[in-house]
Design an enzyme around this catalytic site. Structure first.
Site, PDB file in Angstrom:
ATOM      1  N   LYS A 161       9.636  54.514 -11.613  1.00  0.00           N
ATOM      2  CA  LYS A 161       8.816  55.566 -12.406  1.00  0.00           C
ATOM      3  C   LYS A 161       9.724  56.249 -13.729  1.00  0.00           C
ATOM      4  O   LYS A 161      10.820  56.819 -13.300  1.00  0.00           O
ATOM      5  CB  LYS A 161       8.213  56.564 -11.433  1.00  0.00           C
ATOM      6  N   ASP A 328      -2.770  66.877  -5.997  1.00  0.00           N
ATOM      7  CA  ASP A 328      -3.557  65.797  -6.471  1.00  0.00           C
ATOM      8  C   ASP A 328      -3.457  64.714  -5.225  1.00  0.00           C
ATOM      9  O   ASP A 328      -3.618  63.545  -5.614  1.00  0.00           O
ATOM     10  CB  ASP A 328      -2.738  65.095  -7.637  1.00  0.00           C
TER      11      ASP A 328
END
Ligand SMILES: *[C@@H]1O[C@H](CO)[C@@H](O)[C@H](O)[C@H]1NC(C)=O
Ligand SMILES: *[C@@H]1O[C@H](CO)[C@@H](O)[C@H](O)[C@H]1NC(C)=O
Ligand SMILES: *[C@@H]1O[C@H](CO)[C@@H](O)[C@H](O)[C@H]1NC(C)=O
Length: 441
Positions: A161, A328
């Site tokens: 990432k 989220d």
């Protein structure tokens, strides 16, 4: 082996002492706690810690419950707890491995944990993850966020990432906005480890040379998304938000910083479910849990939340998510498909966005259900009064891309922990019998 046992006993003794101190501070003398609770099977009741310990060998037992130090909170004891925890979670990058790092890590994975509590090999495995040669690189395989999937020498798959933001960048706006935070992924992994959930895949920071480590081994379809701006190498990959060279991410010159997340062994399948407390993601439209304060009563009687560990797993998860500021988590992923499969704490990129904002609604499973695992509560108590940030700061210093998170984020953790404990206390005040859950596993 023997050394391990002694060491565990020492930690436990200190933990109990600190728990006891915390518990006195937290509850004062409001509750006289009974060891009864002829309560149904799963719902525990806080036992009278003192009567349990008085005759035992523990430090608390020897010092006695009337000791003023404990009632006032003894800072020497707090420092001792910090020192013990720092040494417990310290990574040893040179610990000798009996097997390849990938095999050791693969063998660790169990039904309810991704790595064990006592894992001296962890440092060496993270070191391997941070340094082993990358033998291939491709798109990330799913999701909305830009990432690469790489294979390391020896066949280990991992997700890279990339870094989007500097450490002091503050994400404003919606509590689930912004691109993934690679550094948040690293900090969340260690936080989850410190609280002994052990439900997150291994993560480490890594800086890679795009020209030397990635481009020679990249698939053509990944390479086609490479471009450069001002002499820096960039790529936009493929994902929901990945469109073209306006949505990509750039290295610092040739060096791209990121977090490398170790993939779980193939035989462990993740299964995805909608989170009962998912947000609506539409402005002006509320999710059911936002409209109905009794929402948990409905979830509690619904499969698979009506029995087994699933509901308490969600409470654990919301505690982590609140601490890191992840609003989220609209999907949950279980490791395996059984009703007692654990809810993993996978994918923590939406974290550490804004240290000045505490998104209380993330805690909804906790404050609407008013239940928490006794073990979780105990771990949280040990971490209060700044213990959490001190221990985490020390662990994160060891990561190759240290400093992993900025000081305000570490301080936010202590502040949010306090809020969580206050929430539990409010629940205990309302309904002292049904808050602390024991033995639901
Ligand atoms: C706190 O506890 C430690 C260890 O039990 C003890 O040696 C020390 O005297 C105590 N400190 C204070 C300020 O009471
Ligand atoms: C490239 O460099 C120029 C001059 O330093 C700067 O003005 C510009 O914003 C840079 N472009 C990007 C996309 O970073
Ligand atoms: C981005 O893509 C457009 C259209 O394909 C192209 O014209 C432009 O030069 C590209 N920009 C960079 C920085 O590569």
């Amino acid at each position: 082996m023997r050394k391990l046992q002694l060491w565990k006993v020492a930690i436990l003794a200190l933990a109990i002492v600190w728990l006891f101190v915390s518990y006195k501070i937290l509850l004062g003398s409001k509750y006289s706690l009974h060891s009864n609770a002829a309560n149904e099977d799963r719902i525990g009741y806080l036992q009278d810690e003192q009567s349990k310990k008085d005759n035992s060998d523990s430090v608390v037992g020897r010092l006695g419950g009337d000791n003023q130090d404990f009632k006032n909170g003894n800072w020497t004891m707090r420092d001792a707890v910090i020192a013990e925890l720092k040494s417990k979670y310290r990574l040893n990058f040179d610990f000798p491995l009996q097997d390849t790092p990938w095999e050791v890590a693969a063998q660790w994975v169990k039904q309810r944990e991704i790595h064990p509590e006592y894992a001296p090999e962890l440092g060496s495995i993270l070191h391997a993850l941070a340094t082993q040669k990358i033998v291939s690189a491709d798109f990330g395989i799913k999701g909305t966020q830009l990432k690469m999937s790489v294979i390391l020498e020896g066949g280990q798959m991992a997700i890279f990432k990339p870094k989007w933001f500097s450490r002091d960048h503050v994400i404003k706006g919606s509590p689930y906005g912004g691109a993934d935070r690679h550094n948040g992924e690293i900090a969340a992994f260690h936080l989850i480890r410190l609280l002994e959930f052990r439900r997150a895949p291994l993560v480490v920071g890594r800086r890679v040379s795009m020209k030397k480590e990635i481009m020679p081994v990249a698939t053509d379809r990944l390479l086609q998304t490479f471009y450069s701006i001002n002499g820096s190498t960039c790529f936009y990959g493929r994902c929901y938000y990945c469109k073209d060279n306006t949505t990509g991410v750039c290295a610092d010159g040739d060096i791209m910083e990121g977090a490398l997340v170790m993939w779980l062994p193939k035989q462990w399948k993740l299964k995805m479910y909608k989170h009962p407390w998912a947000r609506s993601y539409h402005k002006g439209k509320l999710a059911r849990w936002e409209k109905d304060p009794e929402y948990c009563d409905k979830v509690k009687v619904t499969e698979p939340y009506h029995s087994g560990p699933r509901l308490m797993d969600l409470v654990d998860t919301c505690i982590i998510d609140y601490l890191v500021g992840n609003a989220d988590r609209h999907l949950i992923e279980t490791l395996g498909t059984q009703s007692d499969s654990m809810v993993t704490m996978i994918d923590n990129g939406k974290s550490f966005g804004n240290p000045n904002h505490d998104e209380f609604s993330i805690l909804a499973p906790l404050y609407q259900c008013c239940r928490i695992r006794y073990n979780t509560w105990e771990k949280l108590l040990i971490m209060q009064e700044g213990v959490l940030s001190q221990v985490l700061r020390s662990v994160l210093k060891q990561d190759p891309i240290s400093p992993v998170i900025s000081e305000p984020h570490l301080q936010a953790l202590d502040r949010r922990l306090k809020t969580i404990l206050e929430q539990v206390q409010a629940c205990l005040q309302k309904n002292p019998k049904n808050v602390l859950v024991k033995d639901d596993l």
